[in-house]
Write a protein that holds these residues in place. Structure first.
Motif, mmCIF file in Angstrom:
data_model
loop_
_atom_site.group_PDB
_atom_site.id
_atom_site.type_symbol
_atom_site.label_atom_id
_atom_site.label_comp_id
_atom_site.label_asym_id
_atom_site.label_seq_id
_atom_site.Cartn_x
_atom_site.Cartn_y
_atom_site.Cartn_z
ATOM 1 N N GLN A 55 66.046 -66.793 28.619
ATOM 2 C CA GLN A 55 64.746 -67.467 28.571
ATOM 3 C C GLN A 55 63.657 -66.449 28.877
ATOM 4 O OE1 GLN A 55 67.128 -69.064 30.751
ATOM 5 N NE2 GLN A 55 66.508 -68.344 32.757
ATOM 6 N N ASN A 56 62.435 -66.833 28.603
ATOM 7 C CA ASN A 56 61.308 -65.927 28.800
ATOM 8 C C ASN A 56 60.870 -65.941 30.261
ATOM 9 O OD1 ASN A 56 61.149 -65.204 26.058
ATOM 10 N ND2 ASN A 56 59.934 -67.017 25.591
ATOM 11 N N PHE A 57 60.520 -64.758 30.750
ATOM 12 C CA PHE A 57 59.960 -64.635 32.087
ATOM 13 C C PHE A 57 58.570 -64.000 31.986
ATOM 14 C CE2 PHE A 57 64.613 -64.525 33.131
ATOM 15 C CZ PHE A 57 64.636 -65.716 33.839
ATOM 16 N N ASN A 58 57.947 -63.798 33.134
ATOM 17 C CA ASN A 58 56.551 -63.367 33.167
ATOM 18 C C ASN A 58 56.355 -61.960 32.625
ATOM 19 O OD1 ASN A 58 54.111 -62.071 34.807
ATOM 20 N ND2 ASN A 58 53.732 -64.280 34.619
ATOM 21 N N LEU A 59 57.202 -61.032 33.051
ATOM 22 C CA LEU A 59 57.058 -59.648 32.592
ATOM 23 C C LEU A 59 57.710 -59.480 31.222
ATOM 24 C CD1 LEU A 59 57.773 -57.621 35.869
ATOM 25 C CD2 LEU A 59 55.588 -58.476 34.998
ATOM 26 N N PRO A 60 57.191 -58.601 30.387
ATOM 27 C CA PRO A 60 57.702 -58.434 29.009
ATOM 28 C C PRO A 60 59.001 -57.631 28.968
ATOM 29 C CG PRO A 60 55.937 -56.867 29.408
ATOM 30 C CD PRO A 60 56.025 -57.724 30.657
ATOM 31 N N CYS A 61 60.059 -58.217 29.517
ATOM 32 C CA CYS A 61 61.338 -57.511 29.647
ATOM 33 C C CYS A 61 62.470 -58.440 29.236
ATOM 34 C CB CYS A 61 61.552 -57.050 31.087
ATOM 35 S SG CYS A 61 60.193 -56.025 31.739
ATOM 36 N N GLU A 62 63.579 -57.836 28.799
ATOM 37 C CA GLU A 62 64.676 -58.650 28.293
ATOM 38 C C GLU A 62 65.933 -58.574 29.159
ATOM 39 O OE1 GLU A 62 65.204 -54.567 26.759
ATOM 40 O OE2 GLU A 62 63.501 -55.952 26.732
ATOM 41 N N SER A 63 65.917 -57.781 30.235
ATOM 42 C CA SER A 63 67.097 -57.655 31.088
ATOM 43 C C SER A 63 66.680 -57.063 32.422
ATOM 44 C CB SER A 63 68.138 -56.736 30.428
ATOM 45 O OG SER A 63 67.640 -55.406 30.337
ATOM 46 N N ASP A 64 67.585 -57.120 33.402
ATOM 47 C CA ASP A 64 67.288 -56.547 34.719
ATOM 48 C C ASP A 64 66.990 -55.044 34.644
ATOM 49 O OD1 ASP A 64 67.632 -59.059 35.794
ATOM 50 O OD2 ASP A 64 69.615 -58.663 36.640
ATOM 51 N N SER A 73 65.775 -53.393 32.204
ATOM 52 C CA SER A 73 64.493 -53.164 31.522
ATOM 53 C C SER A 73 63.319 -53.494 32.443
ATOM 54 C CB SER A 73 64.410 -53.973 30.229
ATOM 55 O OG SER A 73 64.262 -55.355 30.476
ATOM 56 N N VAL A 74 63.491 -54.423 33.399
ATOM 57 C CA VAL A 74 62.434 -54.698 34.375
ATOM 58 C C VAL A 74 62.206 -53.473 35.251
ATOM 59 C CG1 VAL A 74 61.731 -56.138 36.327
ATOM 60 C CG2 VAL A 74 62.915 -57.175 34.403
ATOM 61 N N ILE A 75 63.286 -52.856 35.709
ATOM 62 C CA ILE A 75 63.163 -51.653 36.542
ATOM 63 C C ILE A 75 62.443 -50.551 35.769
ATOM 64 C CG2 ILE A 75 64.406 -49.864 37.797
ATOM 65 C CD1 ILE A 75 64.598 -52.542 39.146
ATOM 66 N N ARG A 76 62.851 -50.350 34.526
ATOM 67 C CA ARG A 76 62.203 -49.300 33.725
ATOM 68 C C ARG A 76 60.728 -49.622 33.497
ATOM 69 N NH1 ARG A 76 67.446 -49.399 31.178
ATOM 70 N NH2 ARG A 76 66.703 -50.900 29.633
ATOM 71 N N TYR A 77 60.423 -50.871 33.268
ATOM 72 C CA TYR A 77 59.033 -51.296 33.077
ATOM 73 C C TYR A 77 58.210 -51.009 34.329
ATOM 74 C CZ TYR A 77 55.054 -54.517 32.629
ATOM 75 O OH TYR A 77 53.793 -55.061 32.602
ATOM 76 N N LEU A 78 58.742 -51.361 35.496
ATOM 77 C CA LEU A 78 58.022 -51.131 36.750
ATOM 78 C C LEU A 78 57.862 -49.642 37.031
ATOM 79 C CD1 LEU A 78 59.739 -53.916 38.888
ATOM 80 C CD2 LEU A 78 57.393 -53.933 38.006
ATOM 81 N N GLN A 79 58.870 -48.848 36.660
ATOM 82 C CA GLN A 79 58.739 -47.401 36.822
ATOM 83 C C GLN A 79 57.607 -46.855 35.956
ATOM 84 O OE1 GLN A 79 62.800 -46.290 35.848
ATOM 85 N NE2 GLN A 79 63.273 -45.801 37.987
ATOM 86 N N GLU A 80 57.525 -47.328 34.712
ATOM 87 C CA GLU A 80 56.471 -46.864 33.801
ATOM 88 C C GLU A 80 55.090 -47.285 34.280
ATOM 89 O OE1 GLU A 80 57.517 -48.402 30.003
ATOM 90 O OE2 GLU A 80 59.344 -47.187 29.833
ATOM 91 N N VAL A 81 54.970 -48.534 34.747
ATOM 92 C CA VAL A 81 53.678 -49.023 35.243
ATOM 93 C C VAL A 81 53.229 -48.205 36.435
ATOM 94 C CG1 VAL A 81 52.532 -50.965 36.378
ATOM 95 C CG2 VAL A 81 53.961 -51.367 34.351
ATOM 96 N N ASN A 82 54.161 -47.917 37.346
ATOM 97 C CA ASN A 82 53.815 -47.121 38.521
ATOM 98 C C ASN A 82 53.452 -45.693 38.149
ATOM 99 O OD1 ASN A 82 53.998 -48.707 41.042
ATOM 100 N ND2 ASN A 82 56.060 -49.166 40.310
ATOM 101 N N ASP A 83 54.143 -45.134 37.139
ATOM 102 C CA ASP A 83 53.802 -43.782 36.705
ATOM 103 C C ASP A 83 52.393 -43.715 36.159
ATOM 104 O OD1 ASP A 83 56.250 -42.866 37.458
ATOM 105 O OD2 ASP A 83 57.150 -42.920 35.451
ATOM 106 N N GLU A 84 51.993 -44.785 35.428
ATOM 107 C CA GLU A 84 50.649 -44.819 34.845
ATOM 108 C C GLU A 84 49.586 -44.951 35.920
ATOM 109 O OE1 GLU A 84 50.749 -48.029 32.092
ATOM 110 O OE2 GLU A 84 52.085 -46.984 30.669
ATOM 111 N N ASN A 85 49.972 -45.650 36.997
ATOM 112 C CA ASN A 85 48.993 -45.851 38.082
ATOM 113 C C ASN A 85 48.956 -44.660 39.040
ATOM 114 O OD1 ASN A 85 48.389 -48.352 37.042
ATOM 115 N ND2 ASN A 85 49.867 -49.437 38.349
#
Length: 484
Positions: free
Chosen positions: A461-470, A472-484
Protein backbone atom coordinates in the motif's frame (compact mmCIF):
# COMPACT_ATOMS: atom_id res chain seq x y z
CA UNK A 1 2.60 -34.32 -25.69
CA UNK A 2 -0.08 -36.99 -26.03
CA UNK A 3 -2.78 -36.81 -23.38
CA UNK A 4 -2.51 -40.60 -23.06
CA UNK A 5 1.11 -40.24 -21.89
CA UNK A 6 0.16 -37.68 -19.26
CA UNK A 7 -2.74 -39.76 -17.98
CA UNK A 8 -0.52 -42.81 -17.75
CA UNK A 9 1.85 -40.82 -15.51
CA UNK A 10 -0.91 -40.36 -12.92
CA UNK A 11 -2.53 -43.78 -13.36
CA UNK A 12 -5.66 -42.35 -14.95
CA UNK A 13 -7.41 -43.09 -18.20
CA UNK A 14 -10.14 -41.75 -20.47
CA UNK A 15 -12.19 -44.40 -22.26
CA UNK A 16 -12.91 -42.47 -25.44
CA UNK A 17 -10.66 -41.73 -28.40
CA UNK A 18 -9.11 -39.95 -30.10
CA UNK A 19 -7.42 -37.94 -27.37
CA UNK A 20 -5.90 -34.54 -28.15
CA UNK A 21 -2.27 -33.51 -28.09
CA UNK A 22 -1.45 -31.24 -25.16
CA UNK A 23 0.61 -28.11 -25.78
CA UNK A 24 0.67 -26.86 -22.21
CA UNK A 25 -0.75 -27.27 -18.70
CA UNK A 26 -2.55 -24.52 -16.82
CA UNK A 27 -4.35 -24.12 -13.50
CA UNK A 28 -5.37 -20.50 -14.15
CA UNK A 29 -8.14 -20.16 -16.74
CA UNK A 30 -6.86 -16.68 -17.65
CA UNK A 31 -3.57 -18.19 -18.83
CA UNK A 32 -5.11 -20.92 -21.00
CA UNK A 33 -4.33 -20.88 -24.72
CA UNK A 34 -5.26 -23.21 -27.58
CA UNK A 35 -4.18 -26.79 -26.96
CA UNK A 36 -3.80 -26.59 -23.17
CA UNK A 37 -4.88 -29.05 -20.52
CA UNK A 38 -6.73 -27.19 -17.74
CA UNK A 39 -6.44 -28.53 -14.19
CA UNK A 40 -9.30 -27.44 -11.92
CA UNK A 41 -7.93 -27.08 -8.39
CA UNK A 42 -10.03 -26.17 -5.39
CA UNK A 43 -8.00 -23.38 -3.80
CA UNK A 44 -8.29 -21.58 -0.48
CA UNK A 45 -10.00 -18.54 -1.99
CA UNK A 46 -11.35 -19.67 -5.39
CA UNK A 47 -12.38 -23.00 -6.87
CA UNK A 48 -10.94 -23.76 -10.28
CA UNK A 49 -13.97 -25.86 -11.15
CA UNK A 50 -15.98 -22.63 -11.44
CA UNK A 51 -13.76 -21.55 -14.34
CA UNK A 52 -13.88 -24.69 -16.49
CA UNK A 53 -16.19 -23.11 -19.08
CA UNK A 54 -13.92 -20.08 -19.40
CA UNK A 55 -10.91 -22.39 -19.83
CA UNK A 56 -12.63 -24.32 -22.62
CA UNK A 57 -13.67 -21.09 -24.31
CA UNK A 58 -10.02 -19.95 -24.13
CA UNK A 59 -8.86 -23.09 -25.95
CA UNK A 60 -8.45 -25.86 -23.40
CA UNK A 61 -8.71 -29.19 -25.26
CA UNK A 62 -9.07 -31.28 -22.08
CA UNK A 63 -9.93 -30.68 -18.43
CA UNK A 64 -8.99 -32.54 -15.27
CA UNK A 65 -10.75 -32.03 -11.93
CA UNK A 66 -12.26 -33.61 -8.86
CA UNK A 67 -15.96 -32.79 -9.24
CA UNK A 68 -18.51 -34.63 -11.35
CA UNK A 69 -18.85 -32.57 -14.54
CA UNK A 70 -21.25 -33.46 -17.36
CA UNK A 71 -21.91 -32.24 -20.89
CA UNK A 72 -18.45 -30.82 -21.49
CA UNK A 73 -17.47 -30.75 -25.15
CA UNK A 74 -13.83 -31.68 -24.42
CA UNK A 75 -12.50 -34.75 -22.55
CA UNK A 76 -12.94 -34.43 -18.77
CA UNK A 77 -10.87 -36.65 -16.50
CA UNK A 78 -12.01 -36.95 -12.89
CA UNK A 79 -9.42 -37.65 -10.20
CA UNK A 80 -9.52 -37.80 -6.41
CA UNK A 81 -6.82 -35.15 -5.88
CA UNK A 82 -6.36 -32.63 -8.67
CA UNK A 83 -3.63 -30.71 -6.80
CA UNK A 84 -1.47 -33.83 -6.58
CA UNK A 85 -2.28 -34.71 -10.20
CA UNK A 86 -1.27 -31.20 -11.25
CA UNK A 87 2.22 -31.65 -9.83
CA UNK A 88 2.67 -35.12 -11.32
CA UNK A 89 1.40 -33.98 -14.72
CA UNK A 90 3.69 -30.95 -14.73
CA UNK A 91 6.60 -33.20 -13.81
CA UNK A 92 5.82 -35.54 -16.69
CA UNK A 93 5.07 -32.76 -19.19
CA UNK A 94 8.49 -31.15 -18.63
CA UNK A 95 10.30 -34.49 -18.75
CA UNK A 96 11.08 -34.94 -15.03
CA UNK A 97 13.56 -32.02 -15.10
CA UNK A 98 14.80 -32.46 -11.52
CA UNK A 99 16.66 -35.57 -12.68
CA UNK A 100 19.22 -33.56 -14.65
CA UNK A 101 20.30 -31.47 -11.65
CA UNK A 102 21.89 -31.95 -8.27
CA UNK A 103 18.94 -30.85 -6.15
CA UNK A 104 19.25 -29.16 -2.73
CA UNK A 105 16.04 -28.42 -0.79
CA UNK A 106 16.00 -26.24 2.33
CA UNK A 107 13.12 -26.03 4.80
CA UNK A 108 12.68 -24.42 8.22
CA UNK A 109 11.01 -21.36 9.74
CA UNK A 110 14.09 -19.14 9.55
CA UNK A 111 17.37 -19.27 7.67
CA UNK A 112 16.21 -20.79 4.38
CA UNK A 113 17.08 -17.77 2.26
CA UNK A 114 20.45 -17.00 3.82
CA UNK A 115 21.53 -20.65 3.72
CA UNK A 116 20.47 -20.87 0.08
CA UNK A 117 22.48 -17.76 -0.87
CA UNK A 118 25.50 -19.02 1.07
CA UNK A 119 25.37 -22.37 -0.72
CA UNK A 120 25.07 -20.71 -4.09
CA UNK A 121 28.07 -18.49 -3.34
CA UNK A 122 30.28 -21.34 -2.09
CA UNK A 123 29.41 -23.72 -4.92
CA UNK A 124 29.90 -21.10 -7.62
CA UNK A 125 33.30 -20.29 -6.15
CA UNK A 126 34.01 -24.00 -6.52
CA UNK A 127 33.31 -23.69 -10.24
CA UNK A 128 29.73 -24.99 -10.30
CA UNK A 129 26.75 -23.31 -11.94
CA UNK A 130 23.74 -22.89 -9.66
CA UNK A 131 20.09 -22.02 -9.97
CA UNK A 132 18.35 -20.49 -6.98
CA UNK A 133 14.60 -20.75 -6.36
CA UNK A 134 13.31 -18.92 -3.31
CA UNK A 135 11.85 -15.95 -1.51
CA UNK A 136 13.95 -13.00 -2.70
CA UNK A 137 14.16 -13.91 -6.37
CA UNK A 138 14.81 -16.82 -8.69
CA UNK A 139 18.15 -17.07 -10.47
CA UNK A 140 18.19 -19.35 -13.52
CA UNK A 141 21.08 -19.56 -16.00
CA UNK A 142 22.57 -16.46 -14.36
CA UNK A 143 19.36 -14.51 -15.07
CA UNK A 144 17.39 -12.99 -12.21
CA UNK A 145 13.64 -13.60 -12.30
CA UNK A 146 10.90 -12.32 -10.01
CA UNK A 147 9.68 -14.66 -7.28
CA UNK A 148 5.98 -14.71 -6.42
CA UNK A 149 6.15 -17.44 -3.76
CA UNK A 150 9.00 -18.99 -1.79
CA UNK A 151 8.19 -22.28 -3.52
CA UNK A 152 6.52 -21.73 -6.92
CA UNK A 153 3.41 -23.62 -7.99
CA UNK A 154 4.22 -26.99 -9.53
CA UNK A 155 3.80 -25.84 -13.14
CA UNK A 156 6.16 -22.89 -12.72
CA UNK A 157 8.58 -24.95 -10.63
CA UNK A 158 8.92 -27.67 -13.26
CA UNK A 159 9.19 -25.05 -16.01
CA UNK A 160 12.09 -23.38 -14.16
CA UNK A 161 13.81 -26.72 -13.62
CA UNK A 162 13.34 -27.49 -17.31
CA UNK A 163 14.85 -24.25 -18.63
CA UNK A 164 17.71 -24.34 -16.13
CA UNK A 165 21.00 -25.42 -17.64
CA UNK A 166 22.74 -25.10 -14.28
CA UNK A 167 24.36 -28.11 -12.64
CA UNK A 168 22.91 -27.49 -9.19
CA UNK A 169 19.48 -26.23 -8.13
CA UNK A 170 19.10 -24.79 -4.62
CA UNK A 171 15.48 -24.47 -3.52
CA UNK A 172 13.75 -23.00 -0.52
CA UNK A 173 10.87 -25.32 0.33
CA UNK A 174 8.11 -23.72 2.38
CA UNK A 175 5.56 -25.58 4.49
CA UNK A 176 2.86 -24.13 2.22
CA UNK A 177 4.69 -25.59 -0.77
CA UNK A 178 4.88 -29.01 0.86
CA UNK A 179 1.29 -29.01 2.13
CA UNK A 180 -0.05 -27.88 -1.25
CA UNK A 181 1.97 -30.63 -2.97
CA UNK A 182 3.93 -28.26 -5.18
CA UNK A 183 7.02 -30.51 -4.93
CA UNK A 184 5.13 -33.74 -5.64
CA UNK A 185 7.27 -35.92 -7.93
CA UNK A 186 10.44 -33.88 -7.33
CA UNK A 187 13.34 -35.51 -5.49
CA UNK A 188 16.42 -34.06 -3.83
CA UNK A 189 20.03 -35.11 -3.36
CA UNK A 190 20.25 -33.06 -0.14
CA UNK A 191 17.40 -31.91 2.11
CA UNK A 192 18.18 -29.39 4.85
CA UNK A 193 16.22 -28.58 8.03
CA UNK A 194 17.31 -25.29 9.64
CA UNK A 195 14.92 -24.86 12.59
CA UNK A 196 11.27 -24.50 13.59
CA UNK A 197 9.61 -21.73 15.58
CA UNK A 198 6.16 -20.25 16.10
CA UNK A 199 4.89 -19.15 12.69
CA UNK A 200 2.13 -19.88 10.16
CA UNK A 201 -0.27 -21.19 12.81
CA UNK A 202 -3.03 -19.55 10.79
CA UNK A 203 -2.23 -22.24 8.18
CA UNK A 204 -1.19 -25.16 10.38
CA UNK A 205 -3.27 -26.42 13.30
CA UNK A 206 -0.40 -26.37 15.79
CA UNK A 207 3.37 -26.70 16.04
CA UNK A 208 3.27 -30.48 15.77
CA UNK A 209 1.28 -30.27 12.55
CA UNK A 210 3.74 -27.64 11.28
CA UNK A 211 6.65 -29.98 12.14
CA UNK A 212 5.06 -32.97 10.43
CA UNK A 213 4.53 -31.00 7.23
CA UNK A 214 8.19 -29.92 7.26
CA UNK A 215 9.29 -33.51 7.81
CA UNK A 216 7.59 -34.54 4.57
CA UNK A 217 10.42 -32.89 2.62
CA UNK A 218 12.61 -35.86 3.57
CA UNK A 219 10.22 -38.22 1.83
CA UNK A 220 11.47 -36.53 -1.35
CA UNK A 221 15.08 -37.65 -1.08
CA UNK A 222 16.62 -39.55 -3.98
CA UNK A 223 17.76 -43.14 -3.21
CA UNK A 224 21.22 -41.92 -2.19
CA UNK A 225 20.00 -38.61 -0.80
CA UNK A 226 21.14 -37.16 2.52
CA UNK A 227 19.45 -35.13 5.25
CA UNK A 228 21.23 -32.18 6.89
CA UNK A 229 19.74 -31.11 10.24
CA UNK A 230 20.62 -28.29 12.64
CA UNK A 231 20.19 -29.75 16.15
CA UNK A 232 20.72 -26.52 18.11
CA UNK A 233 16.98 -26.16 18.68
CA UNK A 234 14.25 -28.33 20.16
CA UNK A 235 12.67 -29.22 16.84
CA UNK A 236 16.02 -30.00 15.23
CA UNK A 237 16.55 -32.72 17.80
CA UNK A 238 13.07 -34.06 17.12
CA UNK A 239 13.73 -34.03 13.38
CA UNK A 240 16.97 -35.95 13.88
CA UNK A 241 15.18 -38.59 15.98
CA UNK A 242 12.38 -38.86 13.42
CA UNK A 243 14.77 -39.30 10.49
CA UNK A 244 16.87 -41.89 12.28
CA UNK A 245 13.72 -43.91 13.00
CA UNK A 246 12.83 -43.61 9.32
CA UNK A 247 16.34 -44.85 8.36
CA UNK A 248 17.13 -41.63 6.50
CA UNK A 249 20.91 -40.94 6.22
CA UNK A 250 21.20 -37.91 8.52
CA UNK A 251 24.09 -35.53 9.13
CA UNK A 252 23.85 -32.91 11.86
CA UNK A 253 25.17 -29.48 12.78
CA UNK A 254 25.15 -28.63 16.48
CA UNK A 255 27.02 -28.24 19.75
CA UNK A 256 27.11 -31.91 20.76
CA UNK A 257 29.90 -34.48 20.36
CA UNK A 258 27.60 -36.69 18.27
CA UNK A 259 27.03 -33.89 15.71
CA UNK A 260 29.03 -34.44 12.56
CA UNK A 261 29.88 -30.74 12.49
CA UNK A 262 30.25 -29.61 16.09
CA UNK A 263 30.45 -25.93 16.98
CA UNK A 264 33.18 -25.68 19.62
CA UNK A 265 33.63 -21.98 20.27
CA UNK A 266 32.48 -18.53 19.14
CA UNK A 267 34.52 -15.35 19.32
CA UNK A 268 31.79 -12.71 19.35
CA UNK A 269 32.63 -9.74 17.22
CA UNK A 270 30.36 -7.96 14.72
CA UNK A 271 31.20 -10.84 12.39
CA UNK A 272 31.88 -13.84 14.63
CA UNK A 273 34.78 -16.25 14.34
CA UNK A 274 33.58 -19.80 14.81
CA UNK A 275 35.70 -22.79 15.71
CA UNK A 276 34.16 -26.09 14.67
CA UNK A 277 35.18 -29.72 14.47
CA UNK A 278 34.48 -32.13 11.66
CA UNK A 279 36.01 -35.59 11.22
CA UNK A 280 38.06 -34.99 14.40
CA UNK A 281 39.77 -31.94 12.86
CA UNK A 282 39.39 -28.42 14.23
CA UNK A 283 38.70 -25.58 11.80
CA UNK A 284 38.25 -21.87 12.27
CA UNK A 285 36.15 -19.68 10.03
CA UNK A 286 35.10 -16.05 10.02
CA UNK A 287 31.33 -15.88 9.67
CA UNK A 288 30.51 -13.41 6.89
CA UNK A 289 27.25 -12.20 8.47
CA UNK A 290 26.37 -10.79 11.88
CA UNK A 291 24.25 -12.61 14.45
CA UNK A 292 24.25 -16.04 16.08
CA UNK A 293 21.58 -17.25 13.67
CA UNK A 294 23.98 -16.67 10.79
CA UNK A 295 26.60 -18.81 12.49
CA UNK A 296 24.18 -21.72 12.13
CA UNK A 297 23.24 -20.76 8.57
CA UNK A 298 26.93 -20.66 7.62
CA UNK A 299 27.83 -23.93 9.33
CA UNK A 300 24.84 -25.61 7.68
CA UNK A 301 26.09 -24.52 4.27
CA UNK A 302 29.59 -25.70 5.18
CA UNK A 303 28.40 -29.18 6.21
CA UNK A 304 26.28 -29.53 3.08
CA UNK A 305 29.26 -28.69 0.87
CA UNK A 306 31.38 -31.09 2.91
CA UNK A 307 28.87 -33.86 2.18
CA UNK A 308 29.09 -32.91 -1.49
CA UNK A 309 32.80 -33.75 -1.38
CA UNK A 310 34.48 -30.35 -1.05
CA UNK A 311 37.43 -29.77 1.26
CA UNK A 312 36.96 -27.66 4.39
CA UNK A 313 39.81 -25.30 3.61
CA UNK A 314 38.44 -24.58 0.14
CA UNK A 315 34.92 -24.05 1.50
CA UNK A 316 36.07 -21.67 4.23
CA UNK A 317 38.21 -19.68 1.81
CA UNK A 318 35.11 -18.74 -0.22
CA UNK A 319 33.28 -17.06 2.67
CA UNK A 320 35.10 -13.70 2.99
CA UNK A 321 33.80 -12.61 -0.41
CA UNK A 322 30.13 -13.33 0.44
CA UNK A 323 28.22 -10.05 0.12
CA UNK A 324 25.07 -10.97 2.00
CA UNK A 325 21.40 -11.31 1.09
CA UNK A 326 18.96 -8.55 0.13
CA UNK A 327 16.76 -7.72 3.11
CA UNK A 328 18.62 -10.01 5.51
CA UNK A 329 20.47 -8.02 8.14
CA UNK A 330 21.20 -5.24 5.67
CA UNK A 331 23.27 -2.62 7.47
CA UNK A 332 23.13 1.14 6.91
CA UNK A 333 25.11 3.81 8.78
CA UNK A 334 23.49 7.04 9.95
CA UNK A 335 25.52 10.26 9.71
CA UNK A 336 25.42 10.59 13.52
CA UNK A 337 26.86 7.10 13.92
CA UNK A 338 23.70 5.11 14.53
CA UNK A 339 23.38 1.74 12.79
CA UNK A 340 20.18 0.84 10.93
CA UNK A 341 19.39 -2.80 10.20
CA UNK A 342 16.72 -3.97 7.74
CA UNK A 343 15.78 -7.61 8.25
CA UNK A 344 13.03 -9.99 7.17
CA UNK A 345 12.68 -11.40 10.71
CA UNK A 346 9.00 -11.96 11.52
CA UNK A 347 9.05 -14.57 14.28
CA UNK A 348 9.97 -14.14 17.94
CA UNK A 349 13.07 -16.32 17.55
CA UNK A 350 14.35 -14.49 14.49
CA UNK A 351 13.75 -11.08 16.07
CA UNK A 352 15.52 -12.15 19.25
CA UNK A 353 18.56 -13.25 17.22
CA UNK A 354 18.60 -9.86 15.50
CA UNK A 355 18.35 -7.76 18.63
CA UNK A 356 20.87 -9.87 20.53
CA UNK A 357 23.42 -9.02 17.84
CA UNK A 358 23.35 -5.42 19.03
CA UNK A 359 23.57 -6.60 22.63
CA UNK A 360 26.86 -8.28 21.73
CA UNK A 361 28.25 -4.95 20.51
CA UNK A 362 28.81 -1.60 22.16
CA UNK A 363 25.48 0.16 21.87
CA UNK A 364 23.57 3.08 23.32
CA UNK A 365 19.95 2.15 22.69
CA UNK A 366 18.08 -0.43 20.65
CA UNK A 367 15.11 0.98 18.75
CA UNK A 368 12.85 -1.57 17.07
CA UNK A 369 10.31 -0.85 14.32
CA UNK A 370 7.90 -3.68 13.53
CA UNK A 371 4.40 -4.34 12.28
CA UNK A 372 2.04 -7.25 11.77
CA UNK A 373 0.31 -8.37 8.60
CA UNK A 374 -3.44 -8.36 8.45
CA UNK A 375 -5.18 -11.74 8.32
CA UNK A 376 -2.01 -13.52 9.41
CA UNK A 377 -1.04 -15.59 12.44
CA UNK A 378 -2.15 -13.40 15.36
CA UNK A 379 -1.07 -15.98 17.96
CA UNK A 380 2.60 -14.98 17.65
CA UNK A 381 2.14 -11.22 18.05
CA UNK A 382 2.24 -10.89 21.84
CA UNK A 383 5.38 -13.04 22.10
CA UNK A 384 7.11 -10.93 19.45
CA UNK A 385 6.35 -7.74 21.38
CA UNK A 386 7.45 -9.39 24.63
CA UNK A 387 10.82 -10.29 23.06
CA UNK A 388 11.19 -6.86 21.50
CA UNK A 389 10.39 -4.89 24.66
CA UNK A 390 12.72 -7.07 26.74
CA UNK A 391 15.67 -6.14 24.53
CA UNK A 392 14.78 -2.70 23.15
CA UNK A 393 14.72 0.77 24.68
CA UNK A 394 11.91 1.88 22.37
CA UNK A 395 9.49 -0.16 20.28
CA UNK A 396 7.64 1.48 17.39
CA UNK A 397 4.60 -0.41 16.13
CA UNK A 398 3.65 0.36 12.55
CA UNK A 399 1.74 -1.09 9.63
CA UNK A 400 2.76 -3.99 7.43
CA UNK A 401 0.63 -5.36 4.58
CA UNK A 402 -3.04 -4.92 5.45
CA UNK A 403 -4.20 -7.94 3.42
CA UNK A 404 -7.81 -6.81 3.28
CA UNK A 405 -8.05 -5.45 6.84
CA UNK A 406 -8.87 -1.75 7.12
CA UNK A 407 -6.14 0.55 8.38
CA UNK A 408 -8.29 1.60 11.35
CA UNK A 409 -8.88 -2.00 12.36
CA UNK A 410 -5.15 -2.76 12.21
CA UNK A 411 -4.36 0.33 14.28
CA UNK A 412 -6.93 -0.80 16.86
CA UNK A 413 -5.21 -4.18 17.03
CA UNK A 414 -1.88 -2.45 17.64
CA UNK A 415 -3.45 -0.31 20.37
CA UNK A 416 -4.83 -3.41 22.07
CA UNK A 417 -1.40 -5.05 21.97
CA UNK A 418 0.26 -1.95 23.40
CA UNK A 419 -2.25 -1.88 26.29
CA UNK A 420 -0.87 -5.23 27.48
CA UNK A 421 2.62 -3.72 27.93
CA UNK A 422 1.80 -0.54 29.86
CA UNK A 423 5.20 -0.42 31.57
CA UNK A 424 7.10 -0.43 28.25
CA UNK A 425 7.89 2.46 25.92
CA UNK A 426 5.87 1.58 22.82
CA UNK A 427 4.90 4.10 20.17
CA UNK A 428 2.40 3.60 17.38
CA UNK A 429 3.20 5.35 14.09
CA UNK A 430 0.88 3.80 11.48
CA UNK A 431 2.66 5.08 8.36
CA UNK A 432 5.63 2.76 7.98
CA UNK A 433 7.78 5.30 6.16
CA UNK A 434 7.10 7.94 8.81
CA UNK A 435 7.95 5.44 11.54
CA UNK A 436 11.34 4.88 9.92
CA UNK A 437 11.77 8.63 9.44
CA UNK A 438 10.97 9.22 13.13
CA UNK A 439 13.71 6.78 14.15
CA UNK A 440 16.09 8.34 11.62
CA UNK A 441 15.60 11.80 13.10
CA UNK A 442 15.71 10.47 16.67
CA UNK A 443 18.70 8.12 16.43
CA UNK A 444 22.07 9.13 17.81
CA UNK A 445 25.61 7.80 18.17
CA UNK A 446 25.69 4.19 19.30
CA UNK A 447 22.01 3.49 18.65
CA UNK A 448 20.99 0.37 16.76
CA UNK A 449 17.70 0.70 14.88
CA UNK A 450 16.09 -2.51 13.66
CA UNK A 451 13.36 -2.49 10.99
CA UNK A 452 11.96 -5.99 10.78
CA UNK A 453 9.26 -7.95 9.02
CA UNK A 454 9.56 -7.06 5.35
CA UNK A 455 13.22 -7.14 4.41
CA UNK A 456 13.48 -6.96 0.61
CA UNK A 457 9.70 -7.03 0.02
CA UNK A 458 7.90 -4.15 -1.62
CA UNK A 459 5.06 -2.35 0.13
CA UNK A 460 1.54 -3.41 -0.77
CA UNK A 461 0.00 0.00 0.00
CA UNK A 462 1.03 3.61 -0.36
CA UNK A 463 2.74 5.45 2.47
CA UNK A 464 3.68 9.09 2.99
CA UNK A 465 7.24 9.01 1.68
CA UNK A 466 7.80 8.15 -2.02
CA UNK A 467 9.36 4.75 -1.33
CA UNK A 468 8.47 1.17 -2.15
CA UNK A 469 10.35 -0.79 0.54
CA UNK A 470 12.18 -0.46 3.86
CA UNK A 471 15.65 -0.26 2.23
CA UNK A 472 14.41 2.40 -0.19
CA UNK A 473 13.19 4.53 2.77
CA UNK A 474 16.68 4.42 4.28
CA UNK A 475 18.25 5.38 0.97
CA UNK A 476 15.72 8.18 0.52
CA UNK A 477 16.47 9.58 3.99
CA UNK A 478 20.20 9.36 3.32
CA UNK A 479 19.78 11.36 0.09
CA UNK A 480 17.57 13.98 1.75
CA UNK A 481 20.09 14.43 4.55
CA UNK A 482 22.96 14.69 2.07
CA UNK A 483 21.11 17.47 0.24
CA UNK A 484 20.52 19.31 3.49
Amino acid sequence: MKLEVLLEAIGANYPYTPLPDIKGIQMNSKQVTNGDLFIAVEGFEVDGHAFIDQAVEAGAVAVLGEQRIRNLNVPYIRVSDSRKALAELANCFYGYPHRKHTMIGITGTNGKTTTAFLLKHILEKMGKTCSLIGTVHNMINNQQLNSKNTTPDSIELNRLLDISQDEIVIMEVSSHGIQQQRIEGIFFDYAIFTNLSHDHLDFHDNMWDYFQVKSRLFQHLKPNGKAIVVTDNEWGGKMQDFLIKESVPTHTVGRYPHDELQLKRICAEYHSIAQYQIEQVLHQVKIPLAGEHNIWNTLTAILTCHEMGYKQENINNTLPSFKGVPGRFERYTHKRGAIFIVDYAHTADAIEYCLLTAKMQQFNRIIHILGFRGNRDISKRKEIIRVSTSLSSIVILTLDDLNGISQNEMINQLENLRSEFVDKEILIIPDRTKAIQYAWDFADTGDWVFITGKGHEQYQQNFNLPCESDPSVIRYLQEVNDEN
